[in-house]
Design an enzyme around this catalytic site. Sequence first.
Site, mmCIF file in Angstrom:
data_model
loop_
_atom_site.group_PDB
_atom_site.id
_atom_site.type_symbol
_atom_site.label_atom_id
_atom_site.label_comp_id
_atom_site.label_asym_id
_atom_site.label_seq_id
_atom_site.Cartn_x
_atom_site.Cartn_y
_atom_site.Cartn_z
ATOM 1 N N GLY A 82 0.792 -1.214 0.000
ATOM 2 C CA GLY A 82 0.000 0.000 0.000
ATOM 3 C C GLY A 82 0.831 1.275 0.000
ATOM 4 O O GLY A 82 1.950 1.312 0.502
ATOM 5 N N SER A 109 -1.989 -2.914 -5.149
ATOM 6 C CA SER A 109 -2.805 -2.979 -3.950
ATOM 7 C C SER A 109 -4.027 -2.072 -4.041
ATOM 8 O O SER A 109 -3.990 -1.007 -4.670
ATOM 9 C CB SER A 109 -1.971 -2.550 -2.738
ATOM 10 O OG SER A 109 -2.787 -2.379 -1.589
ATOM 11 N N TYR A 132 -9.417 -5.881 -1.123
ATOM 12 C CA TYR A 132 -10.036 -6.107 0.180
ATOM 13 C C TYR A 132 -11.542 -5.963 -0.010
ATOM 14 O O TYR A 132 -11.997 -5.227 -0.904
ATOM 15 C CB TYR A 132 -9.590 -5.051 1.191
ATOM 16 C CG TYR A 132 -8.133 -5.094 1.573
ATOM 17 C CD1 TYR A 132 -7.668 -6.039 2.482
ATOM 18 C CD2 TYR A 132 -7.230 -4.171 1.058
ATOM 19 C CE1 TYR A 132 -6.325 -6.058 2.856
ATOM 20 C CE2 TYR A 132 -5.899 -4.184 1.420
ATOM 21 C CZ TYR A 132 -5.449 -5.136 2.325
ATOM 22 O OH TYR A 132 -4.131 -5.158 2.695
ATOM 23 N N THR A 158 -7.085 -10.485 -0.213
ATOM 24 C CA THR A 158 -6.365 -10.574 1.060
ATOM 25 C C THR A 158 -7.365 -10.805 2.182
ATOM 26 O O THR A 158 -8.340 -10.067 2.319
ATOM 27 C CB THR A 158 -5.561 -9.294 1.327
ATOM 28 O OG1 THR A 158 -4.510 -9.199 0.358
ATOM 29 C CG2 THR A 158 -4.936 -9.317 2.718
ATOM 30 N N LYS A 255 -4.886 -14.545 -0.534
ATOM 31 C CA LYS A 255 -3.644 -14.181 0.152
ATOM 32 C C LYS A 255 -3.872 -14.056 1.657
ATOM 33 O O LYS A 255 -4.810 -13.406 2.103
ATOM 34 C CB LYS A 255 -3.114 -12.850 -0.390
ATOM 35 C CG LYS A 255 -1.831 -12.345 0.257
ATOM 36 C CD LYS A 255 -1.367 -11.063 -0.427
ATOM 37 C CE LYS A 255 -0.100 -10.518 0.211
ATOM 38 N NZ LYS A 255 -0.360 -9.924 1.547
ATOM 39 N N SER A 277 0.904 -16.354 3.454
ATOM 40 C CA SER A 277 1.388 -15.057 3.913
ATOM 41 C C SER A 277 0.923 -14.761 5.329
ATOM 42 O O SER A 277 -0.183 -15.141 5.720
ATOM 43 C CB SER A 277 0.868 -13.964 2.966
ATOM 44 O OG SER A 277 1.234 -12.676 3.403
ATOM 45 N N HIS A 279 1.222 -11.471 6.091
ATOM 46 C CA HIS A 279 1.175 -10.021 5.844
ATOM 47 C C HIS A 279 2.506 -9.354 6.191
ATOM 48 O O HIS A 279 2.557 -8.245 6.717
ATOM 49 C CB HIS A 279 0.040 -9.388 6.648
ATOM 50 C CG HIS A 279 -0.654 -8.259 5.937
ATOM 51 N ND1 HIS A 279 -1.830 -8.426 5.254
ATOM 52 C CD2 HIS A 279 -0.340 -6.949 5.804
ATOM 53 C CE1 HIS A 279 -2.218 -7.268 4.745
ATOM 54 N NE2 HIS A 279 -1.319 -6.355 5.043
ATOM 55 N N ASP A 310 4.783 -15.909 0.189
ATOM 56 C CA ASP A 310 4.807 -14.453 0.266
ATOM 57 C C ASP A 310 5.446 -14.016 1.579
ATOM 58 O O ASP A 310 4.804 -14.040 2.629
ATOM 59 C CB ASP A 310 3.380 -13.901 0.175
ATOM 60 C CG ASP A 310 3.340 -12.392 0.335
ATOM 61 O OD1 ASP A 310 3.837 -11.692 -0.563
ATOM 62 O OD2 ASP A 310 2.828 -11.913 1.368
ATOM 63 N N GLY A 311 6.708 -13.615 1.517
ATOM 64 C CA GLY A 311 7.348 -13.085 2.709
ATOM 65 C C GLY A 311 8.680 -13.735 3.025
ATOM 66 O O GLY A 311 8.828 -14.964 2.933
ATOM 67 N N GLY A 312 9.653 -12.913 3.380
ATOM 68 C CA GLY A 312 10.945 -13.406 3.819
ATOM 69 C C GLY A 312 11.929 -13.697 2.713
ATOM 70 O O GLY A 312 13.090 -14.006 2.977
#
Length: 401
Positions: A82, A109, A132, A158, A255, A277, A279, A310-312
């Site tokens: 965002g 987003s 959303y 999401t 997600k 994810s 988030h 999703d992430g890391g």
Amino acid sequence: MSLSQCFNVEDFRRLARRKLPRPIFDYLDGGADDEWSLENNAAAFRRWRLMPQYLRDISTVDTQTTILGARAGAPAILSPTGMSRLFHHEKEIAVARAAGDLGLFYCLSTMATTTIEDAAAASAGPKMFQIYIHKDRGLTKELVARCRAAGYDALCLTVDAAVAGNRERDRRSGFVMPPRLTAAGFASFATHFEWTFNLLRDPGFDLVNVRASGGALGKGATGVIEYIDTQFDRTVTWDDAARLIEEWGGPFAIKGIQSADDARRAVDIGASAIMISNHGGRQLDSTPAPVECVRPMRDAIGDRAELIVDGGVRRGTHVLKALALGADAVSFGRPYLYALAAGGERGVRRFLSLFLEDLERSLALLGCARVADVDARHLRDLAADETFSPAGKKETTHDAF
């Protein structure tokens, strides 16, 4: 440090920290509660070791793959993030253009500061829109229709943000959107002249895709937590997700899922992909790292849907580990935002080019000529090793791509 001296995510992060006022950097860099999940997302990749296989023909290495029905230059998606205008005045347009030119999948987003239409026009690559479900269900329908008209390849819902996470860094800094100069943050804004100059020259911080909503941030300085808690619909259920999948009628990702049971539910209602994810560690703290969830989910759903970690993700080797565990692709957000803050579109292009070079080199060193060649044979699990520490030290989580 200059952009030309950035070679990994930590380099871009350090430069972004120099460029951004403290409240803005903390919004980008921070997580929820004690930030355990934030740190563990990247650190969890240390649980596995790669096992290369040699004497393979790697004269040509191809990183291309198919994600959600679209051909992509790598098994990687630029995650929806965002309000990119916070980090650089070139905002989402810069990211979409750079990703598209390199053939990478870009996800815009709902909370973007660039319109659905402008982002689509900027990217020559595959595109997805992250949505959303607002209390104003008419707004949700409008967003779906606009994405269809603009030619987006996929939609992403999401599901882990019906209530805002407890982001204490933002509470301490008094972060609001649009940014405003406060007594507490004045020194930080004043000492970051380039960012503050562009704030005054181009204060376009509206959430342009939800401007018609009564709670749009463009109508006044509002905390992000307040916006989420007042505008996002807490009554959303699996039935709502199923209706949205049917309404879209194309490739669809959910997600925020982390459990095998939810993965089965998602597939049963028609989801094409699951973006595993938490988030980015910004919602519920103490949740598992996405990469830790891949094997249980793959066992639960088989090949009925794609799995996206999703992430890391910080390096090409992280991508290879995710694929070997059973994922189809990865996605990342903070890394390209650090690069955006560090140098606008130039920064994003440099980061993505380095990322692709790293992935191609890592594939070759693993003994694989194609992404599809990576499988469980290339992985060793060290979970039982007494020297393994999932969380590790904070400073080690930013040391890679």
